[in-house]
Scaffold this motif. Structure first.
Motif, PDB file in Angstrom:
ATOM      1  N   ARG A  74       0.849  -1.201   0.000  1.00 51.60           N
ATOM      2  CA  ARG A  74       0.000   0.000   0.000  1.00 51.60           C
ATOM      3  C   ARG A  74       0.877   1.242   0.000  1.00 51.60           C
ATOM      4  NH1 ARG A  74      -2.550  -3.378   3.807  1.00 51.60           N
ATOM      5  NH2 ARG A  74      -4.593  -4.031   3.104  1.00 51.60           N
ATOM      6  N   PHE A  75       0.476   2.232  -0.786  1.00 46.99           N
ATOM      7  CA  PHE A  75       1.217   3.493  -0.843  1.00 46.99           C
ATOM      8  C   PHE A  75       0.363   4.528  -1.557  1.00 46.99           C
ATOM      9  CE2 PHE A  75       2.312   0.503  -4.083  1.00 46.99           C
ATOM     10  CZ  PHE A  75       2.053   1.196  -5.238  1.00 46.99           C
ATOM     11  N   LEU A  76       0.815   5.772  -1.546  1.00 39.80           N
ATOM     12  CA  LEU A  76       0.130   6.842  -2.254  1.00 39.80           C
ATOM     13  C   LEU A  76       0.778   7.069  -3.611  1.00 39.80           C
ATOM     14  CD1 LEU A  76      -0.297   9.411   0.642  1.00 39.80           C
ATOM     15  CD2 LEU A  76      -2.076   7.983  -0.378  1.00 39.80           C
ATOM     16  N   ALA A  77      -0.043   7.265  -4.648  1.00 41.64           N
ATOM     17  CA  ALA A  77       0.461   7.594  -5.979  1.00 41.64           C
ATOM     18  C   ALA A  77       1.001   9.027  -5.928  1.00 41.64           C
ATOM     19  CB  ALA A  77      -0.642   7.466  -7.016  1.00 41.64           C
ATOM     20  N   GLU A  78       2.237   9.201  -6.349  1.00 42.94           N
ATOM     21  CA  GLU A  78       2.914  10.490  -6.225  1.00 42.94           C
ATOM     22  C   GLU A  78       2.977  11.234  -7.555  1.00 42.94           C
ATOM     23  OE1 GLU A  78       6.312  10.440  -3.367  1.00 42.94           O
ATOM     24  OE2 GLU A  78       6.217   8.286  -3.828  1.00 42.94           O
ATOM     25  N   PRO A  79       3.219  12.551  -7.502  1.00 42.23           N
ATOM     26  CA  PRO A  79       3.273  13.349  -8.743  1.00 42.23           C
ATOM     27  C   PRO A  79       4.273  12.830  -9.773  1.00 42.23           C
ATOM     28  CG  PRO A  79       3.124  14.797  -6.858  1.00 42.23           C
ATOM     29  CD  PRO A  79       3.304  13.395  -6.315  1.00 42.23           C
ATOM     30  N   GLN A  80       5.395  12.273  -9.355  1.00 41.68           N
ATOM     31  CA  GLN A  80       6.380  11.777 -10.333  1.00 41.68           C
ATOM     32  C   GLN A  80       5.892  10.532 -11.075  1.00 41.68           C
ATOM     33  OE1 GLN A  80       7.159  11.781  -6.975  1.00 41.68           O
ATOM     34  NE2 GLN A  80       8.057   9.832  -6.426  1.00 41.68           N
ATOM     35  N   ASP A  81       4.765   9.958 -10.651  1.00 35.65           N
ATOM     36  CA  ASP A  81       4.204   8.773 -11.303  1.00 35.65           C
ATOM     37  C   ASP A  81       3.268   9.123 -12.469  1.00 35.65           C
ATOM     38  OD1 ASP A  81       5.462   7.135  -9.380  1.00 35.65           O
ATOM     39  OD2 ASP A  81       3.780   7.401  -8.002  1.00 35.65           O
ATOM     40  N   VAL A  82       3.056  10.419 -12.731  1.00 36.45           N
ATOM     41  CA  VAL A  82       2.061  10.869 -13.694  1.00 36.45           C
ATOM     42  C   VAL A  82       2.589  10.859 -15.130  1.00 36.45           C
ATOM     43  CG1 VAL A  82       0.630  12.851 -14.374  1.00 36.45           C
ATOM     44  CG2 VAL A  82       0.905  12.283 -11.990  1.00 36.45           C
ATOM     45  N   ASN A  83       1.699  10.512 -16.061  1.00 40.40           N
ATOM     46  CA  ASN A  83       2.036  10.573 -17.487  1.00 40.40           C
ATOM     47  C   ASN A  83       1.557  11.905 -18.062  1.00 40.40           C
ATOM     48  OD1 ASN A  83      -0.746  10.335 -17.966  1.00 40.40           O
ATOM     49  ND2 ASN A  83      -0.623   8.179 -18.486  1.00 40.40           N
ATOM     50  N   PHE A  84       1.676  12.063 -19.368  1.00 37.96           N
ATOM     51  CA  PHE A  84       1.288  13.324 -20.012  1.00 37.96           C
ATOM     52  C   PHE A  84      -0.214  13.573 -19.953  1.00 37.96           C
ATOM     53  CE2 PHE A  84       5.320  12.235 -22.187  1.00 37.96           C
ATOM     54  CZ  PHE A  84       6.058  13.322 -21.737  1.00 37.96           C
ATOM     55  N   GLY A  85      -0.977  12.556 -19.711  1.00 43.41           N
ATOM     56  CA  GLY A  85      -2.430  12.702 -19.612  1.00 43.41           C
ATOM     57  C   GLY A  85      -2.913  13.031 -18.213  1.00 43.41           C
ATOM     58  N   GLY A  86      -1.983  13.134 -17.264  1.00 39.74           N
ATOM     59  CA  GLY A  86      -2.357  13.493 -15.907  1.00 39.74           C
ATOM     60  C   GLY A  86      -2.755  12.330 -15.015  1.00 39.74           C
ATOM     61  N   LYS A  87      -2.626  11.124 -15.513  1.00 41.97           N
ATOM     62  CA  LYS A  87      -2.925   9.923 -14.715  1.00 41.97           C
ATOM     63  C   LYS A  87      -1.622   9.196 -14.433  1.00 41.97           C
ATOM     64  CE  LYS A  87      -7.388  10.554 -15.500  1.00 41.97           C
ATOM     65  NZ  LYS A  87      -7.398  11.760 -16.306  1.00 41.97           N
ATOM     66  N   VAL A  88      -1.657   8.220 -13.527  1.00 44.56           N
ATOM     67  CA  VAL A  88      -0.458   7.444 -13.226  1.00 44.56           C
ATOM     68  C   VAL A  88      -0.044   6.661 -14.472  1.00 44.56           C
ATOM     69  CG1 VAL A  88       0.476   5.542 -11.854  1.00 44.56           C
ATOM     70  CG2 VAL A  88      -0.866   7.328 -10.748  1.00 44.56           C
TER      71      VAL A  88
END
Length: 158
Positions: free
Chosen positions: A11-25
């Motif tokens: 378990r963890f939180l999805a972080e900003p560095q995990d985002v693609n160009f579409g704004g999703k992980v």
């Protein structure tokens, strides 16, 4: 008593560095999390260092948003002599609501290896419940299908 661990949840939180160009992980980030959970599950079952031999059937069902609480559930569904088939499911939710939704699922095959990279025996997993037996049988069917696909894919090998 030293009981083998058949399943694990990371378990963890999805972080900003995990985002693609579409704004999703990014799908690659999700695949990394899947690989980490598969390793932890396989190592917990076998008591050995393990490497990824196969990842397939990955299905991205829904996007993951930054800030989501992500759960990657992994469990052994079949063991060979040196390999373990791990079923994985990724769920995500807003940590304030905790309403989970499935985002991804797949199968990963891990192989136990020694310090020289040679495969090592793993303990046999024997299905007990009806659900376990169904998943075990499905893993066997998928092995047969992968063999056929591998034979067909030879046309692309050089």
């Amino acid at each position: 008593m030293n009981k083998r661990q058949r399943d694990i949840t990371l378990r963890f939180l999805a972080e900003p560095q995990d985002v693609n160009f579409g704004g999703k992980v990014h799908g690659g980030a999700v695949m990394k999390w899947i690989d980490l959970a598969a390793y932890a599950c396989a190592a917990g079952w076998s008591g050995r260092y393990c490497v990824t031999a196969y990842a397939g059937g990955i299905k991205f069902v829904a996007p993951i948003h930054v800030g989501s609480l992500v759960e990657v559930e992994a469990k052994v569904i079949y063991t060979g002599s040196t390999s373990m088939h791990i079923a994985l499911e990724v769920n995500a939710c807003d940590p304030k609501s905790l309403i989970r939704r499935k985002t991804t699922h797949c199968i990963v095959i891990m192989v136990a290896v020694d310090q020289n990279g040679q495969s090592e025996q793993v303990p046999e997993w024997i299905p007990e419940t009806d659900e376990d037996k169904k998943q075990h049988a499905t893993a066997i069917k998928l092995m047969e299908m992968r063999k056929q696909i591998g034979e067909e894919m030879q046309i692309f090998a050089s």
